[in-house]
Design a protein around this motif. Sequence first.
Motif, PDB file in Angstrom:
ATOM      1  N   GLN A  83       0.789  -1.235   0.000  1.00  0.00           N
ATOM      2  CA  GLN A  83       0.000   0.000   0.000  1.00  0.00           C
ATOM      3  C   GLN A  83       0.825   1.291   0.000  1.00  0.00           C
ATOM      4  N   MET A  84       2.140   1.165   0.081  1.00  0.00           N
ATOM      5  CA  MET A  84       2.999   2.344   0.048  1.00  0.00           C
ATOM      6  C   MET A  84       3.988   2.235  -1.112  1.00  0.00           C
ATOM      7  N   GLY A  85       4.342   3.385  -1.674  1.00  0.00           N
ATOM      8  CA  GLY A  85       5.328   3.397  -2.744  1.00  0.00           C
ATOM      9  C   GLY A  85       6.742   3.564  -2.256  1.00  0.00           C
ATOM     10  N   GLY A  86       6.904   3.886  -0.975  1.00  0.00           N
ATOM     11  CA  GLY A  86       8.213   4.067  -0.360  1.00  0.00           C
ATOM     12  C   GLY A  86       8.073   4.058   1.137  1.00  0.00           C
ATOM     13  N   GLY A  87       9.175   3.886   1.835  1.00  0.00           N
ATOM     14  CA  GLY A  87       9.141   3.771   3.299  1.00  0.00           C
ATOM     15  C   GLY A  87       8.949   5.077   4.031  1.00  0.00           C
ATOM     16  N   SER A  88       9.043   6.201   3.325  1.00  0.00           N
ATOM     17  CA  SER A  88       8.890   7.547   3.843  1.00  0.00           C
ATOM     18  C   SER A  88      10.055   7.953   4.740  1.00  0.00           C
ATOM     19  N   THR A  89       9.853   8.974   5.559  1.00  0.00           N
ATOM     20  CA  THR A  89      10.982   9.725   6.129  1.00  0.00           C
ATOM     21  C   THR A  89      11.192   9.533   7.623  1.00  0.00           C
ATOM     22  N   LEU A  90      10.382   8.687   8.256  1.00  0.00           N
ATOM     23  CA  LEU A  90      10.462   8.500   9.710  1.00  0.00           C
ATOM     24  C   LEU A  90      11.053   7.141  10.053  1.00  0.00           C
ATOM     25  N   VAL A  91      11.877   7.109  11.091  1.00  0.00           N
ATOM     26  CA  VAL A  91      12.418   5.870  11.632  1.00  0.00           C
ATOM     27  C   VAL A  91      12.202   5.892  13.138  1.00  0.00           C
ATOM     28  N   ALA A  92      11.647   4.815  13.689  1.00  0.00           N
ATOM     29  CA  ALA A  92      11.538   4.662  15.139  1.00  0.00           C
ATOM     30  C   ALA A  92      12.690   3.771  15.594  1.00  0.00           C
ATOM     31  N   LEU A  93      13.363   4.172  16.660  1.00  0.00           N
ATOM     32  CA  LEU A  93      14.492   3.400  17.153  1.00  0.00           C
ATOM     33  C   LEU A  93      14.494   3.347  18.672  1.00  0.00           C
ATOM     34  N   THR A  94      14.949   2.234  19.191  1.00  0.00           N
ATOM     35  CA  THR A  94      15.040   2.056  20.642  1.00  0.00           C
ATOM     36  C   THR A  94      16.441   1.568  20.982  1.00  0.00           C
ATOM     37  N   PRO A  95      17.275   2.445  21.574  1.00  0.00           N
ATOM     38  CA  PRO A  95      18.590   1.986  22.024  1.00  0.00           C
ATOM     39  C   PRO A  95      18.458   1.130  23.284  1.00  0.00           C
ATOM     40  N   LYS A  96      19.390   0.267  23.493  1.00  0.00           N
ATOM     41  CA  LYS A  96      19.396  -0.551  24.705  1.00  0.00           C
ATOM     42  C   LYS A  96      19.695   0.344  25.910  1.00  0.00           C
ATOM     43  N   GLY A  97      18.882   0.206  26.957  1.00  0.00           N
ATOM     44  CA  GLY A  97      19.134   1.000  28.149  1.00  0.00           C
ATOM     45  C   GLY A  97      18.031   1.957  28.532  1.00  0.00           C
ATOM     46  N   GLY A  98      16.879   1.870  27.857  1.00  0.00           N
ATOM     47  CA  GLY A  98      15.706   2.639  28.262  1.00  0.00           C
ATOM     48  C   GLY A  98      15.854   4.142  28.099  1.00  0.00           C
ATOM     49  N   LYS A  99      15.161   4.878  28.963  1.00  0.00           N
ATOM     50  CA  LYS A  99      15.106   6.336  28.873  1.00  0.00           C
ATOM     51  C   LYS A  99      16.487   6.965  28.995  1.00  0.00           C
ATOM     52  N   GLN A 100      17.301   6.456  29.888  1.00  0.00           N
ATOM     53  CA  GLN A 100      18.640   7.019  30.080  1.00  0.00           C
ATOM     54  C   GLN A 100      19.452   6.935  28.793  1.00  0.00           C
ATOM     55  N   ALA A 101      19.391   5.797  28.121  1.00  0.00           N
ATOM     56  CA  ALA A 101      20.116   5.614  26.868  1.00  0.00           C
ATOM     57  C   ALA A 101      19.549   6.508  25.774  1.00  0.00           C
ATOM     58  N   ALA A 102      18.233   6.612  25.716  1.00  0.00           N
ATOM     59  CA  ALA A 102      17.593   7.451  24.699  1.00  0.00           C
ATOM     60  C   ALA A 102      18.005   8.908  24.867  1.00  0.00           C
ATOM     61  N   PHE A 103      17.985   9.395  26.102  1.00  0.00           N
ATOM     62  CA  PHE A 103      18.389  10.771  26.363  1.00  0.00           C
ATOM     63  C   PHE A 103      19.868  10.983  26.051  1.00  0.00           C
ATOM     64  N   ALA A 104      20.704  10.034  26.424  1.00  0.00           N
ATOM     65  CA  ALA A 104      22.138  10.162  26.173  1.00  0.00           C
ATOM     66  C   ALA A 104      22.422  10.236  24.678  1.00  0.00           C
ATOM     67  N   LEU A 105      21.746   9.405  23.913  1.00  0.00           N
ATOM     68  CA  LEU A 105      21.914   9.430  22.464  1.00  0.00           C
ATOM     69  C   LEU A 105      21.481  10.761  21.889  1.00  0.00           C
ATOM     70  N   ALA A 106      20.274  11.194  22.208  1.00  0.00           N
ATOM     71  CA  ALA A 106      19.742  12.442  21.650  1.00  0.00           C
ATOM     72  C   ALA A 106      20.590  13.646  22.050  1.00  0.00           C
ATOM     73  N   ASP A 107      21.041  13.675  23.296  1.00  0.00           N
ATOM     74  CA  ASP A 107      21.787  14.830  23.797  1.00  0.00           C
ATOM     75  C   ASP A 107      23.176  14.950  23.183  1.00  0.00           C
ATOM     76  N   ALA A 108      23.697  13.868  22.618  1.00  0.00           N
ATOM     77  CA  ALA A 108      25.052  13.883  22.055  1.00  0.00           C
ATOM     78  C   ALA A 108      25.070  14.268  20.578  1.00  0.00           C
ATOM     79  N   LEU A 109      23.917  14.403  19.963  1.00  0.00           N
ATOM     80  CA  LEU A 109      23.856  14.657  18.527  1.00  0.00           C
ATOM     81  C   LEU A 109      24.197  16.114  18.200  1.00  0.00           C
ATOM     82  N   ALA A 110      24.972  16.306  17.135  1.00  0.00           N
ATOM     83  CA  ALA A 110      25.398  17.644  16.738  1.00  0.00           C
ATOM     84  C   ALA A 110      24.607  18.189  15.562  1.00  0.00           C
ATOM     85  N   ILE A 111      24.163  17.309  14.655  1.00  0.00           N
ATOM     86  CA  ILE A 111      23.407  17.743  13.478  1.00  0.00           C
ATOM     87  C   ILE A 111      21.915  17.567  13.705  1.00  0.00           C
TER      88      ILE A 111
END
Length: 402
Positions: free
Chosen positions: A311-339
């Motif tokens: 039903q879709m012609g492409g996968g579109s532009t969103l990706v859901a991801l879950t790093p190992k380590g729960g909320k702490q890991a998610a925050f650590a990943l997001a907070d370290a991003l520069a771009i």
Amino acid sequence: MSDRTSNPLFDHKHRKAQTMMVHGGMERSQHGETSEAIFFNSGFVYPTSGSAEARFKGEEPGHIYSRFSNPTVEMFQQRAALLEGAEAARATATGMAAVTTAVMSQLRAGDHVVAARALFGGCRFVVETYMPRWGVESTLVDGRDPENFARAMRPNTKVVFIETPTNPTLELVDIKAVAEIAHAHNAVLIVDNVFATPIWQKPLELGADLVTYSATKHIDGQGRAMGGLILGSKELIEADVHTIIRQTGPSISPFNAWVLLKGLETLSLRVKAMTENAAKIADFLAGHPKIESISYPFHPSHPQYELAKRQMGGGSTLVALTPKGGKQAAFALADALAIIAISNNLGDAKSIISHPATTTHQRFTPEEKVEMDITEGLLRLSVGLEDADDLIADLSFGLDQV
């Protein structure tokens, strides 16, 4: 000697989507401008009192008041309808105004609405909390199995509402199957198509009756203007949908309509480039040792991969991801991003990451979050137009900090 009106391409129906997104709905003023004009006015004058009467009765074409219609807004609506393959469209001030108007326009006190439980927080509020205030009952189901909709239907069910892919987990709902169920019960199917975009998914062709968008997202796609769209048949759009907009006023401004009109010109180019980036990022994340899981419709690991391909012609532009380590890991990943920026928007030229459990879906109880598969570690990544290698390097650095 022939003129341009004899050229088959003079008729929009012979033009391809990219051409319609540049030229569709164009109405030039007496000045012959190349870019669409902004009619930044609230009202219009009539040549005679009889003409005013005829316009108010709907017997004569023409504009009355910019809350109802406006030349710039009309161009945006016509172009969007051509792209969607819809008979008619109406623009609103925001995406949530579009959803609320579409749902309310089809329901009356005593009616019932069935919706997929995996919805954007504001959309779920409309069907689960807001509509019951006006005497409309609602039932939420797991949208991944169409039979759940069939079991929830009642004699007074008038609307079925879904979004697919869902926000933020990227679950899918089988539009064609759900449309058949809705229509068998004389109900209207409304599809929020924001994540898929009109480039990759055509709900009306799959049986939907109304389609909604937050035009703020991919259609603008550059963080400049807010807006919404409702598209469907003339019967639905020009009756109850138009009446709700006319009488309650969730109207878009001509300036925002102009910005979004220009956004349509590059929508296909942007979405296709962003989708290419998202697919590369999904492949990278899927093989990373610090990632617990990803969700991307066109990645073979997606549990509904075959439905996505149908039903879709492409996968579109969103990706859901879950790093190992729960909320702490998610925050650590997001907070370290520069771009990649931390924000709650999506569909932007700039890549954006968000933590749904504490932002867009924070108001839900822990039990409701579990029901929607929104874990404390889940991140939603809206992939932009940056170089894919730079985005992967940014995510790689962030994951090194987890």
